[in-house]
Write a protein that holds these residues in place. Sequence first.
Motif: not given
Length: 270
Positions: A262, A264-268
Amino acid sequence: MNPGSRGARLLREPLVHFAVLGALIFVLFGDATSAGERRIVIDAARVERIAGQFTQNFRRAPSPSELDALIRDDVKEEVYYREALRLGLDRDDEVVRRRMRVKMEASADTAEDISAPDDATLQRWLDTHSDRFAGESTYSFDQRYLGPAPLRASAGLELLRAGQDYPGAPIPLPARFENTGAGQTAALFGDAFPTALDRLPLNVWSGPVASGLGQHLVRLRRREPAAPPRLAAIRQRVENDWRAAMVRERSERAYRTLLDRYAVVVEKPQ
């Protein structure tokens, strides 16, 4: 009863509502399942599992009619399960997500197929993690209780070092201890007391020494450090610890393998 009233009552039935809703779903979404997906097979092994679960719960085998009812209920559950998946009812459900995670972790956590370790493997594990299996020191000592504050410490020490008796304040503990382990000593006097005993000179009255009860004068007569753990004496403990570590390592490795598939994209939030 006239046909009109009968039809009105029929429209109020919940089962009719469910059937109508199913028909609307079929019209809106179509029948996207293949013939294979619409085929439900309750094979002999599954029937045995169903009967076995009943036997485990009720301490007897199900009767033929009970088994038929259990199979019908299993078919109903399978139908609802497949339709729920087809309609996406499992999505965005925190309970479902957690249960599926637990099942995925359990599939990687099983230790049944981990080969039995040989003695060389366990000895290396014991040498590397000896602190987990270390025994405890033992102490033989005399103590005199001074009370919460060491007001009479100097006078008491002078008498005891001169070979005279000094009873100290009353306390419901023996004045003399023999071969008492560090754990039991800590249980009686507090966790810091064995550490203090490790620093005391032998055969000399010393103090005051603080405990969870107050202050003491102490004469340490003997101190036996914990013996190095021997594999033969604690082999099962070492193997259990090794297996638990192998399971954790394999579980983490399996997760990393899955994670690598995968992006993985983390948008804070800003």
